[in-house]
Motif scaffolding. Sequence first.
Motif, PDB file in Angstrom:
ATOM      1  N   ASP A  26      31.329-124.487 -60.488  1.00 19.07           N
ATOM      2  CA  ASP A  26      29.995-124.095 -60.883  1.00 19.07           C
ATOM      3  C   ASP A  26      29.241-125.085 -60.898  1.00 19.07           C
ATOM      4  O   ASP A  26      27.940-125.315 -60.496  1.00 19.07           O
ATOM      5  CB  ASP A  26      30.034-123.445 -62.202  1.00 19.07           C
ATOM      6  CG  ASP A  26      31.109-122.074 -62.098  1.00 19.07           C
ATOM      7  OD1 ASP A  26      31.176-121.475 -61.322  1.00 19.07           O
ATOM      8  OD2 ASP A  26      31.241-121.662 -63.251  1.00 19.07           O
ATOM      9  N   THR A  29      28.369-126.042 -57.459  1.00 17.14           N
ATOM     10  CA  THR A  29      27.460-125.109 -56.717  1.00 17.14           C
ATOM     11  C   THR A  29      26.161-125.198 -57.102  1.00 17.14           C
ATOM     12  O   THR A  29      25.152-125.152 -56.281  1.00 17.14           O
ATOM     13  CB  THR A  29      28.130-123.774 -57.223  1.00 17.14           C
ATOM     14  OG1 THR A  29      29.444-123.653 -56.538  1.00 17.14           O
ATOM     15  CG2 THR A  29      26.947-122.477 -56.335  1.00 17.14           C
ATOM     16  N   ARG A  30      25.851-125.446 -58.347  1.00 11.33           N
ATOM     17  CA  ARG A  30      24.511-126.071 -58.710  1.00 11.33           C
ATOM     18  C   ARG A  30      24.038-127.291 -57.986  1.00 11.33           C
ATOM     19  O   ARG A  30      22.929-127.210 -57.757  1.00 11.33           O
ATOM     20  CB  ARG A  30      24.446-126.076 -60.150  1.00 11.33           C
ATOM     21  CG  ARG A  30      24.571-124.881 -61.189  1.00 11.33           C
ATOM     22  CD  ARG A  30      24.455-125.043 -62.494  1.00 11.33           C
ATOM     23  NE  ARG A  30      25.267-124.075 -63.054  1.00 11.33           N
ATOM     24  CZ  ARG A  30      26.124-124.221 -63.923  1.00 11.33           C
ATOM     25  NH1 ARG A  30      26.255-125.545 -64.562  1.00 11.33           N
ATOM     26  NH2 ARG A  30      26.971-123.436 -64.691  1.00 11.33           N
ATOM     27  N   SER A  33      23.253-126.497 -54.583  1.00  8.09           N
ATOM     28  CA  SER A  33      21.719-125.667 -54.560  1.00  8.09           C
ATOM     29  C   SER A  33      20.741-126.663 -54.606  1.00  8.09           C
ATOM     30  O   SER A  33      19.749-126.595 -54.031  1.00  8.09           O
ATOM     31  CB  SER A  33      21.910-124.595 -55.525  1.00  8.09           C
ATOM     32  OG  SER A  33      20.547-123.919 -55.654  1.00  8.09           O
ATOM     33  N   PHE A  34      20.760-127.530 -55.598  1.00  5.26           N
ATOM     34  CA  PHE A  34      19.802-128.529 -55.745  1.00  5.26           C
ATOM     35  C   PHE A  34      19.557-129.481 -54.491  1.00  5.26           C
ATOM     36  O   PHE A  34      18.304-129.642 -54.213  1.00  5.26           O
ATOM     37  CB  PHE A  34      20.050-129.576 -57.045  1.00  5.26           C
ATOM     38  CG  PHE A  34      19.494-130.827 -56.632  1.00  5.26           C
ATOM     39  CD1 PHE A  34      18.057-131.028 -57.274  1.00  5.26           C
ATOM     40  CD2 PHE A  34      20.262-131.918 -56.570  1.00  5.26           C
ATOM     41  CE1 PHE A  34      17.403-132.335 -57.079  1.00  5.26           C
ATOM     42  CE2 PHE A  34      19.783-133.274 -56.405  1.00  5.26           C
ATOM     43  CZ  PHE A  34      18.115-133.410 -56.895  1.00  5.26           C
ATOM     44  N   HIS A  53      21.859-133.376 -63.141  1.00  7.85           N
ATOM     45  CA  HIS A  53      23.145-132.826 -62.562  1.00  7.85           C
ATOM     46  C   HIS A  53      24.295-133.743 -62.745  1.00  7.85           C
ATOM     47  O   HIS A  53      25.384-133.385 -63.419  1.00  7.85           O
ATOM     48  CB  HIS A  53      23.075-132.612 -61.124  1.00  7.85           C
ATOM     49  CG  HIS A  53      22.152-131.370 -60.921  1.00  7.85           C
ATOM     50  ND1 HIS A  53      22.677-130.122 -61.043  1.00  7.85           N
ATOM     51  CD2 HIS A  53      20.827-131.198 -60.270  1.00  7.85           C
ATOM     52  CE1 HIS A  53      21.712-129.392 -60.676  1.00  7.85           C
ATOM     53  NE2 HIS A  53      20.728-129.706 -60.357  1.00  7.85           N
TER      54      HIS A  53
END
Length: 98
Positions: A26, A29-30, A33-34, A53
């Motif tokens: 997770d 994935t963030r 995406s960033f 992050h």
Amino acid sequence: MTELSASVRGKNAIAADAMVEQSVTDLSTRAASFLRRVHDGKVADARAEAEMHLHALREFVRRTGVDLEALSSWRANTASWRAVSRIARPAITSEQRA
């Protein structure tokens, strides 16, 4: 009774391992995406968000005590995390050294 107890502990350990793997997935994935948003020019302060992050990842490691290198979800995403790290801490330029 001891075998049952050991079996339950083993299942709990497997469930915990799966939860740790999913948590790292997770977080990764963030981060990915960033990176896509940075590439698309949709991030106002990329350095600050990259630091956020990395902070989340460091806190996760600190709280869980997990060895990231032992996780397949980490190994599958190291390139993304390296890119996030480079954004958070850009290389020193020759002007900065002077």
